[in-house]
Write a protein that holds these residues in place. Structure first.
Motif: not given
Length: 243
Positions: A112-117, A119-126, A145-154
């Motif tokens: 999944v490229d550009d994962v920083q795009r 949002a947290a609810p959709e990351l939780d779907y993954l 910034g993927a590592e910072r994005t993941l911080a929003r989806a603990p």
């Protein structure tokens, strides 16, 4: 990025070796990896090169996501990555989830490229998809910034097995990498390359690719023209790189 630089080659760097090692371990574990770094450091190039270096070839599926995709858009991107009928299944939630879970049963890699795009609810779907007990596909989350994005989806972040940064090129690497990248650098003095890197490119491979693209037609028109410090400064100015 589109370039005009015939004769350019993919280059194996120390960064590629680090990513290859990280992905080999993650794929063997059928786990999740996060590959991150600043724009222009070549994250997706090294990811795809590293996946080709795996001991055994595995299918690689790449999901391209829109900016802040809603869940139906993310689902469609995942279906498309696996070659499934996205238009038919996108709004049929249960059916789409079933076929995705079925697809994830097969050994392979989902990038999944550009994962920083996302949002947290959709990351939780993954997370819900890869949490299925039958999942055998590894997940590679990549982006600036993927590592910072993941911080929003603990919940998803806690499942990441490997985090791998793709850093900028070290100053000592740049001359050698450029000579492997394109033959026009063979006759350029190391000190001139070092000056351009310090004042302009700053270890960013995408910046160096742009500079190469502007130097190529000059050398192609006049093969005797030296690439000196003045010509390098001009090539740096063409894409608006800071001097």
């Amino acid at each position: 990025m589109r370039l005009y630089a015939p004769g350019a080659h993919l280059v194996s760097t120390r960064q590629l070796g680090q990513v290859a090692e990280a992905l080999t371990h993650t794929v063997a574990a059928r786990g999740i990896a996060c590959v991150y770094g600043d724009p222009g450091h070549g994250k997706m190039v090294v990811v795809h090169q590293a996946l080709r270096l795996l001991p055994r070839r595995v299918p690689v599926h790449r999901a391209q996501v829109a900016v802040k995709p809603a869940l139906p858009q993310l689902r469609a991107a995942l279906l498309t990555a696996f070659g499934l009928p996205a238009a038919h299944l996108t709004n049929r939630t249960d059916a789409a989830d079933r076929v995705l879970i079925e697809a994830l049963k097969e050994p392979g890699v989902l990038v999944v490229d550009d994962v920083q795009r996302i949002a947290a609810p959709e990351l939780d779907y993954l997370r819900l998809l890869v949490d299925a007990s039958t999942t055998r596909t590894s997940l590679v989350l990549c982006g600036a910034g993927a590592e910072r994005t993941l911080a929003r989806a603990p919940a998803l972040a806690s499942r990441v097995l490997t985090r791998q940064q793709v850093p900028r090129l070290d100053a000592s690497q740049v001359p050698g990498v450029l000579r492997l990248f394109h033959p026009l650098w063979d006759a350029v003095a190391d000190e001139d390359v070092a000056h351009a890197d310090q004042t302009c490119a700053r270890g960013n491979f995408r910046a160096w690719a742009k500079i190469t693209s502007h130097l190529y037609p000059v050398r192609h028109r006049d093969s005797g023209k030296n690439v000196d410090r003045a010509l390098l400064a001009w090539a740096c100015s063409r894409p608006g790189l800071p001097l």
